[in-house]
Structure formats: C-alpha cells, structure tokens
Design an enzyme around this catalytic site. Structure first.
Site, PDB file in Angstrom:
ATOM      1  NE  ARG A 293      -3.693   0.556   0.278  1.00 36.94           N
ATOM      2  CZ  ARG A 293      -4.931   0.553   0.696  1.00 36.94           C
ATOM      3  NH1 ARG A 293      -5.368   1.518   1.438  1.00 36.94           N
ATOM      4  NH2 ARG A 293      -5.763  -0.403   0.353  1.00 36.94           N
TER       5      ARG A 293
ATOM      6  CB  CYS B 217      -9.150 -18.833  15.249  1.00 37.36           C
ATOM      7  SG  CYS B 217      -7.753 -17.748  15.418  1.00 37.36           S
TER       8      CYS B 217
ATOM      9  CG  ASN C 181      -4.783  -9.801  11.404  1.00 42.98           C
ATOM     10  OD1 ASN C 181      -4.462  -9.934  10.229  1.00 42.98           O
ATOM     11  ND2 ASN C 181      -5.512 -10.690  12.043  1.00 42.98           N
TER      12      ASN C 181
ATOM     13  CB  VAL D  89      12.541 -19.347   4.977  1.00 39.13           C
ATOM     14  CG1 VAL D  89      13.898 -18.697   5.216  1.00 39.13           C
ATOM     15  CG2 VAL D  89      11.729 -18.545   3.958  1.00 39.13           C
TER      16      VAL D  89
END
Ligand code: NAD
Length: 439
Positions: A21, A42, A300, A80
């Site tokens: 963004r 969840c 988040n 990774v």
C-alpha cells in the site's frame, strides 16, 4: 527495494499488504511453508466438527488473490530454511529443491508452534497437534471411527476441541496438569466452566500432568504421574511456543518470555529486520511488562505496524490488554486484563467481586444468566475482568477492554453510559452492577 516476508499467516500478510500500500513500486515477496496464506487456524475446531465444511473457507484470501490483486508475490510450499541477514539472502526449500532469495528488508512472521515436550510423541500413531489447516484435515479424517479421545490440556484449544469432538459424539477426556481448567481464569470462574463442561459429558481429570505418550495394542496410551489413560486418539493442546529459529539466525534477540524482542515499531534490533505476530513478545499495558500473548487480532495489527515501518512509516503498536473470548457449547467465556491470581503474584493489592446477573430485563422472554468477575487495584484502576454466560459476553468484554486499556477507575466504569433496551440488558447492566459492588 525488495521486502521479503517469512510466513503467510495473519501477521505476514498484513505486513506484506501494508508495504504494498505504501510502496507501490517496491517488490514484495512472501514465503509460506504450507499451501495456504492468510489462514485462520482459530477456525480449525469448527472445521473438525463439520460446522465449517470447506477448508478453503478458513483462508480469508487465496495466494492468487494476493498475486493478482495486490501484486504481492506469494510463494506457497516454500519453507525458508536459512537466513544470512548480513548478506541479505535466504535459503528456501521448495518442491523443486533449494533456492536462494535476495532481499533488502526482512519481516519475520513465523508464528508459534504447539509445545510438545518430547518430539517422539508426534511419532505415535493417532496423536495430533493443531497448527495448520492440514492438521485439521488429518484429524477430521483420522478420528471418523474413533470412540474415545483424550485431549491433553484444558486451555483454549482443549475447550474448543472438547466441544467439537463432543458434538461428533465422541467420548472425551481432558487431562489437565493444573488443579483447574482454563489457567487464564481465576479458580472460581474456572470451576463454573468445569461444571458446565461436566454437564455436557466431558470427563475432566485435573492435576494429571502427562509424562509419556505411546502406542500399545493399537491404542494411544497416555501416562501421567498418577495414572494411565487409553484412547483411540489424542490431541495435544499444551500451549504454544514462539517459532524463533530463523529470527535468531538473522540476529534478533529474545526477550524474557522467549518471544522475539521488538520495539513499538516491530523493529527487531538489527537494521532492516522486523518481526510480528505469535513469535514476538509485546508490552502488556496492564502490568507494564513484556508478555507473550499469541492471539490473532494483535498479530494482524503487529503485521500492519511491521509493514508500515519496513516501508518507511512510523506506525506504533501500543501493546495489548489480553482480550480473549471462546465458547464451550452455549457457554461464552471472555476475559481481559489480568486475573486476581496474577495481580496478587505481582504483589498488587486488589479487590475483586464475582456476581451473577440476568442478561435481559426480567420481564423480557428468553433471558439468560451471566457472571462477571472484576479485579480492581488499590488505586481503583480496573486491572481486568472475566465474564462467562449464555449470551452477551462479547459486548461486555469489549466494553471492559476499552476501560482497561484506558486505565479507567472502577468508579468511572459505574457511570459509563452503556446502551439499554429490555431484549439486550436489564436497566442495571451486569457490568455496571459489578463496578458498583467492587467500589
Ligand atoms: P493454553 O496455554 O491455553 O492451554 C494449555 C493447557 O495445557 C494449560 O491448561 C496447561 O496447564 C496444560 N498443560 C501443559 N502441560 C501439560 C501436561 N504435561 N499435561 C497436562 N496438561 C498440560 O494453550 P492451547 O490451548 O494449546 O492454545 C494455544 C494458544 O492458542 C493459546 O496461547 C491461545 O492464545 C491461542 N488460542 C486462542 C483461542 C481464542 O482466543 N479463542 C482459541 C484457540 C487458541
């Protein structure tokens, strides 16, 4: 400029999206070990139960969505395995073999992994942990014909899985090391939760610390310090630990909780290195100390802040107050801040109350009960609360979260102008009554 994100979960995809963004011209790449990104672990108990039928629903967006719509190069099935942060390069294991990836800035969002004291437990047939969507698929298939299932740990996953398995008609036993279920609650609240669970047929064995897990005659046998339990399968839900191996290789330091130490910008102390999500420790706004509280909503936001700063912004993550909610059948269980046990352990002088109250006006049909425990410091600041009940718990915990985060005094909580109408609350709401009696 190229930003690489390790881990495509909540924090990783929020970070990648924020960089995109702010910097439409930068390269943004995500490396994710599984086949899913922006996945929602969840939801796994509800998927195992069959309430959520399609595993695809547990991903908010697909890898293709990120690639096409957000121009974020998502690489799934790409683990990774090594980091050379000084050289600004990674080693990635893909289905086609190993490859090297160069970058300028790195965001590590590797999450947390289930704690299992001995890796050999996971070699035992029909013993499972819950982390990825693939674990949910494996469990759902493997337990179809099972009658008896043992869950190790009566925490969040234990409680939610007990409901899922109970609804599937399984005979469920929970083995919990502590003398109470749900360690995040104070004992009197935990006792109410336990009574409710027992009424739903869950066998709860407290003070049973599992020491060994093995296969005997086609069954799973779990040995505790006192007893032996047999089952067709077992779910290990003994808590999680931050996944920090790659961060350490990159030069990050760990804090006192074992999570990666970051500052309020999610900067991991080395130029060009950020971390976010269930692998970091964050400031607990109630205690003023670092804490490890691996939950989706802060993850988040931490990802957003890490991405913002990696892209040159100055976003700040203030910390958490530990808001959480779960359910067992119709019993809603919510909490925020710290409990009385913890407050006393910190040497704080506290006052508390635990009240039972109706959820609607007494004359309005269908009303149920809720119980509110408030924990208040000597200075009258609200340190936390625990709320259980058959409806309306989320809203009260949410209101309390705002109060705790803003260091509100209990006297002011009493005067908070909560909304009222007979179907939603009595005119004296449970939260207001709790504030009055704790004053
Ligand atoms: P947890 O910390 O909630 O519970 C683990 C439980 O296992 C504790 O009660 C602990 O005493 C018990 N235990 C540990 N060792 C044991 C042993 N040897 N024998 C028997 N019992 C033992 O962890 P979890 O349930 O695994 O959940 C993992 C994380 O996921 C939690 O930290 C939580 O933050 C998160 N989560 C949150 C939600 C939600 O907010 N609704 C739902 C699911 C998971």
């Amino acid at each position: 400029m190229k930003v690489v994100v390790i881990g495509g979960g909540a924090a990783g995809m929020s970070a990648a999206s924020r960089v995109r963004r702010l910097r439409p011209d930068w390269e943004v790449e995500v490396y994710e070990e599984t086949g899913y990104v922006s996945h929602a672990p969840c939801g796994l108990p509800y998927f195992i139960e069959g309430l959520v039928k399609d595993k695809g629903l547990l991903s908010v967006y697909t890898p293709e969505y990120f690639i096409k719509k957000r121009k974020i190069m998502v690489n799934t099935y790409s683990k990774v395995i090594d980091v050379d942060h000084r050289g600004r390069k990674l080693k990635v294991l893909t289905k086609k073999g190993e490859k090297e990836v160069e970058y300028d800035k790195l965001i590590i969002a590797t999450g947390a992994k289930p704690f299992v004291p001995d890796p050999e437990w996971l070699e035992v047939d029909k013993v499972f942990t819950l982390r990825h969507i693939s674990d949910g698929e494996r469990i759902r298939e493997a337990i179809t014909k099972d009658q008896e299932i043992v869950i190790v740990g009566a925490g969040y996953v234990g409680i939610e899985m007990a409901e899922a398995l109970g609804r599937l008609g399984k005979k469920v036993t929970i083995l919990e090391a502590l003398p109470q279920v749900m360690p995040a609650l104070d004992p009197e609240v935990a006792n109410d939760v336990e009574d409710f669970m027992k009424k739903r047929g869950i066998r709860i064995r407290k003070g049973e610390k599992v020491k060994a897990v093995k296969n005997v005659d086609g069954k799973v046998v779990l040995e505790t310090e006192k007893n032996e339990y047999k089952a067709d399968s077992a779910i290990i839900a003994m808590g999680v630990r931050p996944d920090v191996d790659l961060a350490l290789k990159a030069g990050a330091k760990l804090g006192e909780t074992g999570g990666i130490k970051v500052n309020e910008h999610m900067w991991a102390g080395v130029e060009g290195l950020y971390a976010a999500g269930d692998n970091i420790e964050v400031l607990n706004l109630v205690t003023g100390k670092p804490s490890f509280i691996p939950l989706a909503p802060p993850a988040n936001k931490e990802g957003y802040v890490a991405g913002d700063n990696a892209a040159g912004g100055r976003a700040v993550f203030p910390g958490v107050v530990g808001s959480a909610i779960t359910k067992f059948y119709s019993l809603e269980i919510g909490m925020v801040g710290i409990n009385e046990k913890l407050a006393k352990g910190l040497g704080l002088k506290v006052k508390s109350s635990y009240i039972k109250h109706p959820t609607r006006a007494h004359y309005y049909p269908g009303g149920k009960w809720m119980k509110v425990k408030l924990v208040v410091e000597e200075s009258r600041r609200i340190l936390g609360g625990q709320i259980i009940g058959l409806e309306g718990v989320w809203g009260r915990v949410a209101a309390l979260a705002v109060a705790v985060q803003n260091r509100m005094k209990v006297d002011d909580l009493f005067y908070v102008d909560l909304p009222y109408a007979p179907p939603y609350s009595p005119v004296w709401d449970a939260l207001i009554v709790a504030a009055r009696v704790t004053k």
